[in-house]
Design an enzyme around this catalytic site. Structure first.
Site, PDB file in Angstrom:
ATOM      1  N   ASN A   1       0.864  -1.183   0.000  1.00 53.61           N
ATOM      2  CA  ASN A   1       0.000   0.000   0.000  1.00 53.61           C
ATOM      3  C   ASN A   1       0.899   1.231   0.000  1.00 53.61           C
ATOM      4  O   ASN A   1       1.858   1.296   0.759  1.00 53.61           O
ATOM      5  CB  ASN A   1      -0.893   0.021   1.244  1.00 53.61           C
ATOM      6  CG  ASN A   1      -1.834  -1.165   1.295  1.00 53.61           C
ATOM      7  OD1 ASN A   1      -2.415  -1.556   0.304  1.00 53.61           O
ATOM      8  ND2 ASN A   1      -1.966  -1.756   2.467  1.00 53.61           N
TER       9      ASN A   1
ATOM     10  N   GLU B   1      -0.780   2.726   6.577  1.00 55.95           N
ATOM     11  CA  GLU B   1      -0.935   3.293   7.918  1.00 55.95           C
ATOM     12  C   GLU B   1       0.405   3.597   8.569  1.00 55.95           C
ATOM     13  O   GLU B   1       0.521   4.547   9.328  1.00 55.95           O
ATOM     14  CB  GLU B   1      -1.740   2.340   8.801  1.00 55.95           C
ATOM     15  CG  GLU B   1      -3.173   2.155   8.316  1.00 55.95           C
ATOM     16  CD  GLU B   1      -3.934   1.128   9.120  1.00 55.95           C
ATOM     17  OE1 GLU B   1      -3.364   0.513  10.048  1.00 55.95           O
ATOM     18  OE2 GLU B   1      -5.121   0.925   8.813  1.00 55.95           O
TER      19      GLU B   1
ATOM     20  N   HIS C   1       6.572  -1.434   3.339  1.00 55.42           N
ATOM     21  CA  HIS C   1       6.363  -2.813   3.762  1.00 55.42           C
ATOM     22  C   HIS C   1       5.457  -3.540   2.784  1.00 55.42           C
ATOM     23  O   HIS C   1       4.631  -2.931   2.119  1.00 55.42           O
ATOM     24  CB  HIS C   1       5.798  -2.905   5.190  1.00 55.42           C
ATOM     25  CG  HIS C   1       4.508  -2.186   5.410  1.00 55.42           C
ATOM     26  ND1 HIS C   1       4.409  -0.817   5.503  1.00 55.42           N
ATOM     27  CD2 HIS C   1       3.250  -2.659   5.580  1.00 55.42           C
ATOM     28  CE1 HIS C   1       3.150  -0.473   5.726  1.00 55.42           C
ATOM     29  NE2 HIS C   1       2.424  -1.581   5.767  1.00 55.42           N
TER      30      HIS C   1
END
Length: 114
Positions: free
Chosen positions: A88, A96, A101
């Site tokens: 993401n 977030e 990652h």
């Protein structure tokens, strides 16, 4: 490394994690809030905020992360049944924690995307 970044703290060993794979440049560990029976995060040890921040001279990290995902899938038993890899990038995509990652998710049937 960022002093405030939780993933940097995990990479340094300041915060414990259930590690699946460690290399000189990467760390893979179980997500503390899994969305499936297998949910592992792969992070570079170096702090890189998002995929957009990967410099061309560091572009090999993406390939290393993919190869780590393959090894994680084998170690966790989802290589044959199937798994999903997700990166993401930025808030609208669901990022977030602003340390690059990759999620490796499997262990149950996953919904089709798109």
């Amino acid at each position: 490394m960022s002093e405030e970044c939780i993933f940097c703290k995990i990479a340094k060993g300041d915060i414990p994690a259930d590690k699946i794979l460690e290399t000189e440049t990467l760390l893979a560990f179980k997500d503390v809030n899994p969305v499936a029976p297998t949910h592992v995060l792969i992070i570079p040890r170096e702090h890189i905020s998002t995929l957009n921040h990967v410099k061309s001279e560091k572009s090999g990290i993406a390939g290393e992360m993919l190869m780590a995902a393959k090894e994680v899938a084998q170690k966790t038993g989802v290589a044959e049944t199937g798994y999903r890899t997700i990166i993401n990038t930025n808030r609208q995509a669901g990022q977030e924690i602003f340390h690059l990652h990759m999620h490796v998710i499997g262990g149950r049937p996953l919904e089709k995307m798109g």
